[in-house]
Write a protein that holds these residues in place. Structure first.
Motif, PDB file in Angstrom:
ATOM      1  N   LYS A  49       7.646  11.585   2.573  1.00 42.72           N
ATOM      2  CA  LYS A  49       6.385  12.120   3.093  1.00 42.72           C
ATOM      3  C   LYS A  49       5.750  13.103   2.112  1.00 42.72           C
ATOM      4  CE  LYS A  49       7.362  11.199   7.944  1.00 42.72           C
ATOM      5  NZ  LYS A  49       7.484  11.722   9.319  1.00 42.72           N
ATOM      6  N   MET A  52       3.848  11.066  -0.214  1.00 41.19           N
ATOM      7  CA  MET A  52       2.613  10.620   0.438  1.00 41.19           C
ATOM      8  C   MET A  52       1.583  11.738   0.551  1.00 41.19           C
ATOM      9  SD  MET A  52       2.766   7.375   1.260  1.00 41.19           S
ATOM     10  CE  MET A  52       1.529   7.241   2.541  1.00 41.19           C
ATOM     11  N   ASN A  66      -0.118   4.178  -6.528  1.00 43.47           N
ATOM     12  CA  ASN A  66      -0.354   4.574  -5.146  1.00 43.47           C
ATOM     13  C   ASN A  66       0.929   4.397  -4.340  1.00 43.47           C
ATOM     14  OD1 ASN A  66      -3.170   4.972  -5.594  1.00 43.47           O
ATOM     15  ND2 ASN A  66      -3.460   2.741  -5.485  1.00 43.47           N
ATOM     16  N   PHE A  67       1.154   5.319  -3.425  1.00 46.84           N
ATOM     17  CA  PHE A  67       2.329   5.229  -2.560  1.00 46.84           C
ATOM     18  C   PHE A  67       1.939   4.625  -1.221  1.00 46.84           C
ATOM     19  CE2 PHE A  67       3.402   8.922  -5.312  1.00 46.84           C
ATOM     20  CZ  PHE A  67       4.526   8.382  -5.926  1.00 46.84           C
ATOM     21  N   GLU A  68       2.763   3.699  -0.740  1.00 45.71           N
ATOM     22  CA  GLU A  68       2.566   3.095   0.577  1.00 45.71           C
ATOM     23  C   GLU A  68       3.849   3.251   1.372  1.00 45.71           C
ATOM     24  OE1 GLU A  68      -0.141   1.844   1.779  1.00 45.71           O
ATOM     25  OE2 GLU A  68      -1.398   1.719  -0.027  1.00 45.71           O
ATOM     26  N   TYR A  69       3.724   3.772   2.592  1.00 46.77           N
ATOM     27  CA  TYR A  69       4.896   4.070   3.415  1.00 46.77           C
ATOM     28  C   TYR A  69       5.171   2.944   4.410  1.00 46.77           C
ATOM     29  CZ  TYR A  69       8.019   6.619   6.572  1.00 46.77           C
ATOM     30  OH  TYR A  69       9.093   7.004   7.335  1.00 46.77           O
ATOM     31  N   SER A 137       1.005  -0.726  -6.150  1.00 45.71           N
ATOM     32  CA  SER A 137       1.528   0.134  -5.088  1.00 45.71           C
ATOM     33  C   SER A 137       3.038   0.286  -5.250  1.00 45.71           C
ATOM     34  CB  SER A 137       1.220  -0.440  -3.704  1.00 45.71           C
ATOM     35  OG  SER A 137      -0.172  -0.407  -3.454  1.00 45.71           O
TER      36      SER A 137
END
Length: 493
Positions: A49, A52, A66-69, A137
């Protein structure tokens, strides 16, 4: 290829003095397939987190990706699955979507169904498909295996092995071995990155732990010698002080003139030596804290008066008027450790509930021994709330033993003061585990006891069940755990 740089990262939650991370620095390659390992409560999900940007922190996190959770939030699961996919990312070619579905062995027909009608395993796979369609990503995949059966875990592990650019939080050792090439571990005193899979990391950790155990033994001896020397210095210092005041030492009258000339100098030397010895002791004692101890657990199963505890013959079991098990036979004898396996929905949990005595509809013979004492771990943890002391009282547990087990499973004393509802899913599951371990029983019935439980705790539980073998029936999707613990494997289809 790009890098994710973490520099001097420090973070603690508001109103907490305990720092989750303190001055942490390391670098991740964005092409790595990174497994993320550590005790429950060490900060794995918190770190994801932070990447993010969901929390304020001190230090620097820099990246060109880019971060994707995962899991992605689905606000309205009544919508069609294809709409859910497109809401995450819609700039793809149809063949790309078909390819991803094929890799995860999903029938394209699922796209036309509403998302809520899919099984939890299908939902997991669909969200992975949608997120991996997005270019540039880096995926942060948080415990994807919790709703996957054994076959589903193998499929997703193979799928991730063909991908790159992700951090994967999972506690399933076989699953990790099948799909990662690096390990990021949050240890007791530091964060470490190693190249390899879970097995190579575990081998290296075992060697490091053995080295530290040997150091522990050696340092204990050295500290003992230092403390003895420090005591001699203290006695010497006291003797000098008595001499300076003109008191007899060992029956001799001191030479006041000589001592008056030497006492100040000798006192200064003795005090300096004491400080150096104390500092040396403190530094060596710190070294003893580097090993991440896996303290042994205890279990006291009761022996039943007969060899056979339960027998089931020609059982047909119904759920909501639907037959889920047909013509099933099972005998549970003293010492059996029976693993129930099968696809989700095959009736494993319902069978466990029937063994518990819940009023389910069935046909056939179920013969349960009289005065049989049972201990149960449920699959769901959402009912827990309140404080640990009251919980122990309500469950008629020995509070001291209950908390000791939780400490051995990685709980801090600070955790004991929190509301159970605020615990992580892994911590809640450990509460149920600790409760069951406190309960002497003839038969232990555990429904997915390892959900959200960290690797080190799994190994502790395995070791316990092999050293003090109870009679038990359990449902689990961790292949390593099943292979280690089960004396029988029963597959429901």
């Amino acid at each position: 290829m790009s890098q994710i740089n973490i520099s001097q990262l420090t973070f603690n939650y508001e109103n907490s003095y305990h720092k989750i991370f303190e001055d942490v620095s390391f670098t991740i390659d964005s092409n790595w397939k990174l497994g993320f390992i550590g005790r429950n409560g060490r900060g794995k999900t918190t770190f994801l987190k932070l990447l993010m940007g969901l929390y304020d922190y001190s230090g620097v996190i820099s990246s060109s990706v880019n971060f994707e959770y995962f899991p992605f939030d689905v606000p309205d699961p009544s919508l069609s699955t294809i709409f859910i996919v497109d809401s995450i990312f819609d700039d793809y070619e149809p063949w790309e979507l078909d390819k991803e579905l094929s890799l995860l062995k999903l029938n394209p027909e699922v796209l036309n169904r509403s998302f809520e009608t899919l099984s939890r395993g299908e939902q997991t796979k669909i969200l992975l498909v949608a997120l991996f369609l997005k270019p540039n990503s880096f995926l942060l995949i948080d415990e994807p295996t919790n709703h996957l059966d054994l076959d589903g875990r193998m499929i997703v592990s193979d799928y991730l092995n063909k991908k790159s650019g992700f951090i994967l939080v999972s506690h399933d050792r076989n699953f990790l071995d099948g799909c990662i090439d690096h390990v990021l571990s949050i240890n007791k005193t530091d964060i470490d990155i190693q190249k390899g899979n879970y097995s190579s990391w575990a081998f290296n950790k075992q060697r490091q732990d053995q080295f530290e155990l040997n150091q522990h033994k050696k340092l204990k001896q050295e500290i003992g010698h230092l403390k003895t020397a420090a005591k001699r210095t203290e006695n010497w210092s006291q003797a000098i002080e008595k001499s300076k005041k003109g008191q007899r030492v060992s029956g001799l009258r001191p030479d006041r003139g000589h001592i008056g000339h030497q006492s100040a100098k000798m006192m200064k030397r003795s005090k300096s030596l004491e400080k150096r010895q104390e500092k040396n002791i403190q530094e060596k004692e710190k070294l003893l804290k580097n090993i991440d101890w896996s303290a042994s657990l205890q279990l006291k199963p009761q022996r039943y008066k007969k060899e056979r505890l339960i027998s089931i013959n020609h059982l047909s079991l119904f759920y909501d008027e639907r037959q889920i098990i047909k013509n099933f036979n099972l005998t549970i004898n003293q010492g059996d450790r029976i693993a129930l396996i099968g696809k989700n929905g095959s009736g494993k949990s319902s069978l466990l509930k029937l063994l518990l005595g819940e009023p389910l509809t069935f046909q056939g013979d179920l013969i349960r021994g009289s005065q049989l004492t049972l201990s149960h771990i449920p699959q769901e943890t959402g009912f827990l709330k309140g404080d640990l002391r009251r919980y122990a009282q309500d469950q008629n547990l020995n509070e001291s033993l209950f908390k000791t087990i939780l400490q051995k499973l990685g709980f801090s004393r600070e955790q004991f003061e929190k509301d159970l509802a605020s615990f992580s899913e892994g911590q809640k599951k450990k509460v149920y585990l600790a409760r069951s371990l406190c309960q002497p029983a003839h038969l232990y019935l555990w429904d997915e006891p390892l959900n959200h439980i960290d690797v080190l705790s799994r190994i502790q539980i395995e070791t316990l069940l092999l050293q003090t073998p109870p009679t038990m029936v359990f449902i689990e999707h961790d292949r390593s755990f099943i292979d280690q613990v089960a004396t029988k494997i029963i597959e429901l289809s």
